[in-house]
Design an enzyme around this catalytic site. Structure first.
Site, short mmCIF file in Angstrom:
data_model
loop_
_atom_site.label_atom_id
_atom_site.label_comp_id
_atom_site.label_asym_id
_atom_site.label_seq_id
_atom_site.Cartn_x
_atom_site.Cartn_y
_atom_site.Cartn_z
CB SER A 18 -37.00 -11.04 36.19
OG SER A 18 -36.14 -10.02 35.74
CE LYS A 21 -37.36 -10.77 39.83
NZ LYS A 21 -37.32 -9.62 40.69
CG HIS A 40 -32.72 -11.93 38.07
ND1 HIS A 40 -33.24 -10.66 38.28
CD2 HIS A 40 -32.71 -12.10 36.72
CE1 HIS A 40 -33.52 -10.09 37.12
NE2 HIS A 40 -33.21 -10.95 36.16
CG ASN A 41 -34.04 -8.59 41.55
OD1 ASN A 41 -34.25 -9.25 40.53
ND2 ASN A 41 -34.98 -7.88 42.13
CD GLU A 66 -32.35 -5.77 37.82
OE1 GLU A 66 -32.87 -4.72 38.25
OE2 GLU A 66 -33.00 -6.84 37.67
#
Length: 475
Positions: free
Chosen positions: A128, A182, A185-186, A189
């Site tokens: 990222s 990940k 995480h997105n 986001e």
């Protein structure tokens, strides 16, 4: 020349990771399906470090020291399987194939299991930070075997972002753990960007603040508890003026947000795990709604809209700041809760303090509050939910009156705030002593004999609704 790592797939992200590795003293073998991209990279950046030019995967493999490390940066899906299929017969036991793209974690688990049978290590890593992060230091989330990380970790840690002298790179866990983290995480986001958008909309509609004025507000917010990369760049975007029209840049951009799938994957995975990631889900739905151009155009002509007479509190701008902070915390809480559930489901030993710490730098959701999140999960008495950590339960209690005022004002204004409102509903759902799920269970038992449990007696029960409504044991 013997290279320490090979990179195949030299579009911007792959090229920048290759350059990052070379800048940090590693010899990097380069490969791309079209050799023109390899040559273009070498023509512009050959002075940044040691590169080895190759024209085929066989040349790439032959140029590498053992165990061979080959990093793929290709489009997720079939392209990854295709490159693996070509590489596999060229490799030897102990060699490592690295997928640094946004692959679905289930695909990564499948690929890792298949290659492990041939004594090849497959490592899915989340990267990222976008193009700039790939070059200057991203947040890196590696999965795969511990053996592979022993060989690969020193390279990844050196090229990652560093905060307080520590690399934003840790071994996450086996098989698809890196790509799962990940993905989450997105998802966070997505929610983070949506609540920022909701704050912008409220400040413009409710407080009448133009983008340039808002830019200064976001700059101020970035010096406080909201300090983060996304708040920082929001100020930059809102300050920008379109050169063609001299209008605020934000006013000439089509209001339909795209998505590449990781947010949707997060929501689907949460549903499969039985977890309420409402803030993340609403952010995905908001993007989908924004893209319904024909329906929106017709609705603007047909559906009743804004209220004209709405009293805006004098504290409104700061209220929005507090609601933004609280909603942001909920998004992190829901995402971290997913990691806890996934650890149990897939037998991963996910360490939430380490994961939070590697998000402190390089990545898109990097924020000051991650330092406090790291502390919360590093403590001996770890919270069952982030909102239950003393620092955050106290912080949210202080924001609660403002949060409620903002959601109430938004409803009166007719301004959609799906993440502000769903995050507040999640918070209230956690803290309420009784929820209407008791009625849901009664209804399910009546129409489908799905049974229920009682608060005063152990066991499972069913009411004979179509008979005398007596209760029987269902154990």
């Amino acid at each position: 020349m013997s290279a320490q790592i090979g990179v195949t797939g030299l579009a911007v992200m792959g090229a920048n990771l290759a350059r990052n590795l070379a800048r940090n003293g590693f010899t990097v073998a380069l490969h791309n399906r079209s050799v023109e991209k390899t040559d273009a990279l070498l023509e512009r950046y050959s002075d940044e470090g040691e590169f080895v030019r190759t024209e085929s995967l066989q040349e790439l493999v032959d140029s590498l020291e053992k165990p061979r490390r080959i990093l793929m940066m290709v489009k997720a899906g079939q392209a990854v399987d295709s490159v693996i299929e070509q590489l596999e017969p060229l490799l030897e036991a102990g060699d490592i194939i690295i997928d640094a793209g946004n692959s679905h974690y289930e695909d990564t688990r499948r690929r890792e299991a298949a290659l492990a049978k041939k004594d090849l290590d497959f490592v899915g890593i989340g990267v990222s930070g976008g193009e700039e992060g790939a070059l200057l230091g991203p947040s890196i989330m590696p999965g795969g075997s511990k053996r592979s990380y022993d060989a690969l970790g020193p390279l990844l840690e050196k090229i990652s972002a560093h905060v307080d002298g520590e690399p934003c790179c840790h071994w996450i866990g086996t098989d698809g753990a890196g790509h799962f983290v990940k993905m989450v995480h997105n998802g966070i986001e997505y929610a983070d960007m949506q609540v920022i958008g909701e704050a912008y909309d409220l400040l413009r509609t409710g407080a009448g603040m133009e983008p340039a004025e808002q830019s200064k507000v976001f700059e101020e917010w970035n010096r406080g508890d909201l300090a983060s990369f996304l708040i920082e760049i929001t100020a930059e975007v809102l300050a920008h003026t379109d050169a063609k029209t001299d209008k605020p840049f934000i006013d000439v951009v089509v209001d339909a947000a795209g998505q590449k799938g990781t947010g949707r994957w997060t929501v689907v995975s949460a549903l499969e795990l039985g977890l309420p990631t409402s803030g993340i889900a609403e952010s995905v739905f908001a993007r989908a709604l924004s893209s319904q151009a024909d329906q929106r155009a017709q609705a603007q002509q047909v559906l009743a809209g804004e209220e004209d007479d709405v009293e805006i509190p004098e504290t409104f701008v700061d209220d929005v700041r507090q609601a933004l902070y609280a909603s942001k915390l909920v998004s992190y809480a829901q995402g971290l809760d997913m990691l806890t559930a996934a650890a149990g489901e897939y037998n991963w030993e996910l360490k939430l303090d380490e994961i939070a710490s590697l998000w402190r730098g390089g990545c898109i959701i990097r924020a000051e509050l991650l330092a406090e999140i790291t502390k919360a999960y590093a403590a001996e008495d770890k919270p069952l939910n982030l909102l239950l950590a003393p620092a955050f339960s106290k912080a949210i209690a202080q924001t609660l009156p403002a949060w409620r005022r903002v959601v109430s004002t938004a409803v009166q204004l007719g301004v959609p705030v799906p993440v502000f409102s769903s995050s507040l509903a999640y918070y209230d759902g956690l803290r309420r002593k009784r929820l209407p799920a008791a009625l849901t269970q009664g209804l399910r038992d009546l129409f489908g004999a799905h049974t229920y449990q009682r608060i005063d007696t152990e066991g499972t029960f069913h009411t004979l609704w179509g008979e005398d409504k007596s209760e029987v044991s269902a154990d």
